[in-house]
Design an enzyme around this catalytic site. Structure first.
Site, PDB file in Angstrom:
ATOM      1  N   GLU A  29     -34.722 -10.856   5.270  1.00  0.00           N
ATOM      2  CA  GLU A  29     -33.771 -10.311   6.632  1.00  0.00           C
ATOM      3  C   GLU A  29     -32.178  -9.640   5.870  1.00  0.00           C
ATOM      4  OE1 GLU A  29     -33.559 -10.221   9.238  1.00  0.00           O
ATOM      5  OE2 GLU A  29     -35.822 -10.902   9.640  1.00  0.00           O
ATOM      6  N   TYR A  66     -27.112 -15.859  11.451  1.00  0.00           N
ATOM      7  CA  TYR A  66     -27.897 -15.260  12.117  1.00  0.00           C
ATOM      8  C   TYR A  66     -29.666 -15.745  10.875  1.00  0.00           C
ATOM      9  CZ  TYR A  66     -31.359 -11.162  11.456  1.00  0.00           C
ATOM     10  OH  TYR A  66     -32.890 -10.756  11.169  1.00  0.00           O
ATOM     11  N   ASP A 106     -28.794 -10.937  16.454  1.00  0.00           N
ATOM     12  CA  ASP A 106     -28.720  -9.423  15.320  1.00  0.00           C
ATOM     13  C   ASP A 106     -28.570  -8.804  16.365  1.00  0.00           C
ATOM     14  OD1 ASP A 106     -30.838  -9.014  16.350  1.00  0.00           O
ATOM     15  OD2 ASP A 106     -31.547  -8.229  14.050  1.00  0.00           O
TER      16      ASP A 106
END
Length: 460
Positions: A88, A169, A187
């Site tokens: 990520e 996030y 996101d």
């Protein structure tokens, strides 16, 4: 009085998507937030959206190396969490095909958070080179050290946010995907999907709008499969619900999409009007003199490449742009002083101050020529680098060059074979390649020079 036909036909429909979205209370429940005619019922709409999206994800999700089932037990979940974390962070502002190669190399070298914690910042930077935003790599290492010191990988979004570099996030991604916590993530892809589902035309960068996206995502997330649902939302935004060419006919949640309804009702409104495009601030223009300092030891005044050539590298400050990374000597100059004379004056002062190199007195200047310009664009800076090559012949111990500097830990000499394999930033790599091409051209010109002319020049 009757209206004239001309007045009637010339009027264009008024586009007012903001009025619709502004009327929705930001703290309302998910079903109450549903625009009329889209999420059909207060009890059935959200489950229908979830199930439709998850069915699509199960059938169409991309096969990616960080998407693997966690092995049973705490160790298996932590391994999954580490993989999610690395992927990520890499995926932020980087395309999936690029990340796959980086992720594979990274995991082969540091397969666990403990092995990463034992790495040095320089090793991490070299592995990261080319991905940009090097602060993310620094935070990964610092976070890994923090987790390794505690001896346990945090398993909730709230505890994950306490780790250096992990924000809302990333915390939501790790907690939901690896530990099955019912928590949302937002996101850019999720923003696009939600803004179209609910026709939210507000500025997506404003804090109040961002808060609203998080509230909606939190109410949408599937309670039984939160990780898969969050990945499905991102997958939908990355594939079918793209920025400019959404494939609404194949979208599994198109029947719930208010933006699609509005586009059918009003020809002046399109699905791609959501989210609102916010113009980016124009990057400021900076100018730098960059000097590739090549130091020769025992070579003649020729441009022939050899193992005796070394390059001077400077370590950037630990804070700010490209923090802690190595680069060639570089100094910012005013735009009005980018001519060769002023640039060289600034560079000479910089080298004298930093490494005690006096080009005119203490060193034998073999060559100094301008190589060209390279423009490197960061997110907020457009940097024009004026590149020159300086070849010096240093007598005695070359190590003294760095030892004379005020802080020798921020200086080093690197040979050509090492610099070819170093993890330089893309901008510095471009500068180095420019210099290599320049040297090759120079060498080619020398070898093609007639023998008599070359001998005459050498005698001089």
């Amino acid at each position: 009085m009757a209206k004239s036909p001309k007045a009637t036909t010339s009027r264009r429909p008024t586009r007012k998507p903001r009025a619709r979205s502004a009327a929705v209370p930001p703290s309302a429940d998910i079903e109450d937030l549903a625009p009329s005619g889209v999420l059909a019922g207060p009890t059935s709409a959200a489950p229908a959206l979830r199930s439709g999206l998850l069915r699509w994800y199960d059938a169409h999700r991309r096969d990616l190396p960080w998407r693997f089932p966690a092995a049973p037990g705490r160790e298996g979940r932590e391994k999954r969490a580490y993989a999610v974390w690395v992927s990520e962070v890499m995926l932020q502002q980087t395309r999936v095909p690029v990340v796959i190669d980086y992720y594979s190399r990274w995991m082969a070298r540091w397969p666990t958070v403990e092995t990463l914690a034992a790495a040095t910042q320089e090793e991490v930077n070299e592995m990261w080179a080319g991905l940009g935003y090097y602060r993310r790599a620094r935070f990964l290492l610092e976070g890994a050290k923090q987790i390794a010191e505690k001896g346990e990988f945090p398993s909730t979004a709230s505890t994950l946010r306490q780790v250096r570099g992990i924000g809302d996030y990333t915390a939501g991604a790790i907690a939901s995907i690896a530990f099955n916590e019912v928590t949302p993530l937002v996101d850019g892809n999720v923003v696009r999907v939600i803004s179209r589902l609910f026709a939210i035309a507000d500025n997506p960068k404003e804090s109040s709008t961002v808060k609203r996206f998080w509230e909606l995502a939190g109410q949408l997330v599937d309670p039984s499969r939160p990780g898969d649902f969050n990945q499905a939302m991102m997958e939908l935004g990355a594939t079918l619900c793209s920025k400019t060419k959404p494939d609404c006919s194949q979208c599994p949640v198109s029947s719930h999409c208010q933006a699609l309804v509005l586009s059918h009702e009003n020809p002046l409104i399109g699905v791609t009007d959501y989210p609102r495009v916010v113009p980016k601030a124009k990057p400021r223009s900076d100018f730098a003199a960059v000097c590739v300092v090549q130091i020769e030891q025992g070579l003649e005044q020729e441009m022939a490449a050899g193992k005796c050539n070394f390059f001077l590298l400077i370590k950037r400050p630990e804070e700010g742009l490209l923090a802690g990374l190595w680069e060639f000597p570089s100094v910012l100059v005013d735009e009005c002083k980018t001519d060769p004379l002023n640039r060289r004056k600034e560079m000479d002062r910089y080298l004298k101050r930093l490494v005690d190199i006096d080009v005119e007195q203490k060193s034998n200047l073999v060559l100094r020529e301008d190589v060209g310009q390279h423009v490197h664009v960061f997110s907020h800076i457009r940097l024009t680098m004026h590149v020159e090559l300086m070849v010096l012949k240093i007598k005695g111990d070359m190590g003294q060059v760095c030892n004379k500097g005020r802080d020798s830990t921020k200086l080093k000499l690197v040979d050509e074979s090492s610099i070819d394999s170093m993890g330089l930033t893309s901008g510095i790599r471009k500068v180095y390649n420019m210099v290599k091409a320049f040297k090759e051209k120079k060498l080619s010109e020398q070898t093609q020079m007639p023998t008599k002319k070359r001998n005459r020049r050498q005698k001089q």
